[in-house]
Design a protein around this motif. Sequence first.
Motif, short mmCIF file in Angstrom:
data_model
loop_
_atom_site.label_atom_id
_atom_site.label_comp_id
_atom_site.label_asym_id
_atom_site.label_seq_id
_atom_site.Cartn_x
_atom_site.Cartn_y
_atom_site.Cartn_z
N ILE A 183 0.84 -1.21 0.00
CA ILE A 183 0.00 0.00 0.00
C ILE A 183 0.87 1.25 0.00
CG2 ILE A 183 -1.85 -1.15 1.28
CD1 ILE A 183 -0.80 0.35 3.76
N LEU A 184 0.25 2.42 -0.23
CA LEU A 184 0.96 3.68 -0.02
C LEU A 184 0.77 4.04 1.45
CD1 LEU A 184 -0.03 5.78 -3.17
CD2 LEU A 184 1.89 4.22 -2.84
N ARG A 185 1.86 4.41 2.12
CA ARG A 185 1.71 4.63 3.57
C ARG A 185 0.71 5.74 3.85
NH1 ARG A 185 7.54 7.36 5.19
NH2 ARG A 185 7.39 9.12 3.75
N THR A 186 -0.11 5.51 4.87
CA THR A 186 -1.14 6.49 5.21
C THR A 186 -0.63 7.47 6.26
OG1 THR A 186 -1.97 4.99 6.89
CG2 THR A 186 -3.01 4.87 4.72
N HIS A 187 0.49 7.13 6.87
CA HIS A 187 1.13 8.01 7.86
C HIS A 187 2.60 7.63 7.95
CE1 HIS A 187 -0.32 4.92 11.18
NE2 HIS A 187 0.10 4.35 10.10
N THR A 188 3.40 8.43 8.64
CA THR A 188 4.84 8.12 8.73
C THR A 188 5.14 7.14 9.87
OG1 THR A 188 4.97 10.28 9.82
CG2 THR A 188 5.87 10.14 7.60
N SER A 189 4.10 6.75 10.62
CA SER A 189 4.34 5.88 11.78
C SER A 189 5.01 4.53 11.46
CB SER A 189 3.02 5.64 12.53
OG SER A 189 2.50 6.88 12.96
N PRO A 190 4.79 3.90 10.27
CA PRO A 190 5.52 2.64 10.03
C PRO A 190 7.03 2.82 10.11
CG PRO A 190 4.34 3.40 8.03
CD PRO A 190 3.83 4.19 9.19
N GLY A 191 7.51 4.04 9.87
CA GLY A 191 8.95 4.31 10.00
C GLY A 191 9.45 4.05 11.42
N GLN A 192 8.54 4.18 12.41
CA GLN A 192 8.95 3.88 13.80
C GLN A 192 9.47 2.46 13.91
OE1 GLN A 192 6.17 4.54 16.97
NE2 GLN A 192 5.24 6.33 15.99
N ILE A 193 8.75 1.53 13.27
CA ILE A 193 9.15 0.11 13.36
C ILE A 193 10.49 -0.10 12.64
CG2 ILE A 193 8.48 -2.27 12.83
CD1 ILE A 193 6.52 -1.09 14.76
N HIS A 194 10.63 0.52 11.44
CA HIS A 194 11.91 0.39 10.71
C HIS A 194 13.06 0.93 11.56
CE1 HIS A 194 10.24 -0.90 6.88
NE2 HIS A 194 9.35 0.08 6.92
N ALA A 195 12.85 2.09 12.17
CA ALA A 195 13.93 2.71 12.97
C ALA A 195 14.27 1.83 14.16
CB ALA A 195 13.50 4.10 13.42
N MET A 196 13.23 1.32 14.86
CA MET A 196 13.50 0.50 16.05
C MET A 196 14.27 -0.76 15.69
SD MET A 196 10.34 0.80 18.71
CE MET A 196 8.92 0.99 17.68
N LYS A 197 13.84 -1.40 14.58
CA LYS A 197 14.52 -2.64 14.18
C LYS A 197 15.97 -2.37 13.81
CE LYS A 197 10.76 -5.63 12.83
NZ LYS A 197 10.15 -6.48 11.84
N GLU A 198 16.22 -1.18 13.24
CA GLU A 198 17.59 -0.87 12.83
C GLU A 198 18.46 -0.46 14.02
OE1 GLU A 198 17.89 1.56 9.29
OE2 GLU A 198 19.91 2.21 9.90
N TYR A 199 17.88 0.30 14.98
CA TYR A 199 18.69 0.85 16.07
C TYR A 199 18.86 -0.09 17.26
CZ TYR A 199 18.99 5.62 14.16
OH TYR A 199 19.28 6.72 13.40
N PHE A 200 17.93 -1.05 17.45
CA PHE A 200 17.97 -1.86 18.67
C PHE A 200 19.37 -2.39 18.93
CE2 PHE A 200 17.83 -5.91 20.90
CZ PHE A 200 17.13 -5.54 22.03
N PRO A 201 19.93 -2.36 20.11
CA PRO A 201 19.33 -1.92 21.39
C PRO A 201 19.70 -0.50 21.79
CG PRO A 201 21.34 -3.13 21.82
CD PRO A 201 21.25 -2.99 20.33
N GLU A 202 20.13 0.31 20.81
CA GLU A 202 20.55 1.69 21.13
C GLU A 202 19.33 2.54 21.48
OE1 GLU A 202 23.71 2.78 21.06
OE2 GLU A 202 24.28 0.71 20.64
N PRO A 203 19.54 3.62 22.28
CA PRO A 203 18.45 4.58 22.45
C PRO A 203 18.20 5.32 21.13
CG PRO A 203 20.42 5.30 23.63
CD PRO A 203 20.75 3.99 23.03
N ILE A 204 16.98 5.80 20.95
CA ILE A 204 16.62 6.40 19.65
C ILE A 204 16.10 7.82 19.85
CG2 ILE A 204 15.05 6.23 17.65
CD1 ILE A 204 14.82 3.28 18.16
N ARG A 205 16.54 8.72 18.98
CA ARG A 205 15.95 10.07 18.91
C ARG A 205 15.93 10.46 17.44
NH1 ARG A 205 18.56 14.51 22.76
NH2 ARG A 205 20.14 12.90 23.01
N VAL A 206 14.79 10.22 16.77
CA VAL A 206 14.72 10.52 15.34
C VAL A 206 13.43 11.26 15.00
CG1 VAL A 206 16.13 8.57 14.52
CG2 VAL A 206 13.66 8.25 14.85
#
Length: 341
Positions: A167-190
């Motif tokens: 689908i075309l994303r309806t909001h930018t929130s799916p990026g939260q999951i991408h960022a968490m999967k990439e940064y884990f276990p570091e703290p995140i500020r994006v």
Amino acid sequence: MLEQLESLYQQALTNLQAAPDTAALEDWYRDTLGRKGQVQLLSRQVGQLEPAQRPAFGQRINSVKNELEAAYQQRAAALKMAELEARLAAEQLDVTLPGRQQFHGRLHPASQTLRQIYRIWGDMGFQIYRSRDVETDEYNFELLNIPQHHPARDMWDTFHTTAPGIILRTHTSPGQIHAMKEYFPEPIRVILPGMCYRYEQITARSEIQFHQVEGLAVGKNINMTHLKGTLTDFARRMFGAERKVRFRANYFPFTEPSAEMDVECFLCEGSGCHLCKQTGWLEILGCGMVHPTVLRNGGYDPAVYAGFAFGMGPERIAMLKYGIEDIRYFWSNDLRFLEQF
Ligand code: FA5
């Protein structure tokens, strides 16, 4: 032969004066004084003369050569000058005319607002995380705690592609999951800026494509106070240091608790006007503490980590800031609108 020389001389002078331009002049020189020119040819015939006549003929032919050479130089200079004058007249330049204004491009009002937002969050230590526009149903909904057939899906009317589940994303929130999967276990500020798409009716306030800027902070001791303090600071930097803000409870499936943040109306300073629909407040974003299920889906244990998230619409913010009445102006490419920014 001397007569022949004299008539050649006269004819050459006449032809020289008749040469209309420098190209004709060069032809004249080649035919008259050149190595195979008429004067040269005549001088080779000196042997045919009586020996007694030869010195006088030799002298005359030398003086003819010199005179024609001098006449050629004179004519060449005159023609060159005439050609220069003709060119100057044809290519006249009026140095007293006022200069033409250079056209400078400028940033689109949405880009200007985005850059303001980036700078504020950048100052607070948030990095930009880019995420894709074409998403899977899993990232856009399921991993954000919105399962199939859940009524909360109605909050986001979706553009589907012909590929199932894409689908075309309806909001930018799916990026939260991408960022968490990439940064884990570091703290995140994006912050996660980008275009979103909704299968909605286009109105003065709603477009089918618009920007959002998502924010996500994940760490070990993050709580609601951090969310409120950070967003209040953002609003003051964006809308003015004295600006009041308020949080209203709301519902989002991916945050708990969830809220919407309003800023005091900057047109009426809170007393009520047409912009704030007499409420004194303008809604600018949705936010909340990241839902434990979402943290887990991103790889972070909710017993150890916590986070806050928010999502705002830069076009709506620009509309409020600049008094733009209709969101459709943003993407209709009307220069009369764009040139005002
Ligand atoms: C959301 O999309 C949530 N993902 C925001 C969020 C993120 C909440 C993280 C909590 C945590 P909402 O549907 O309200 O929420 O959209 C957020 C903002 O996008 C709105 O405030 C508005 O500024 C903008 N927006 C939404 N729909 C449109 C539209 N059709 N046209 C223009 N802007 C829109």
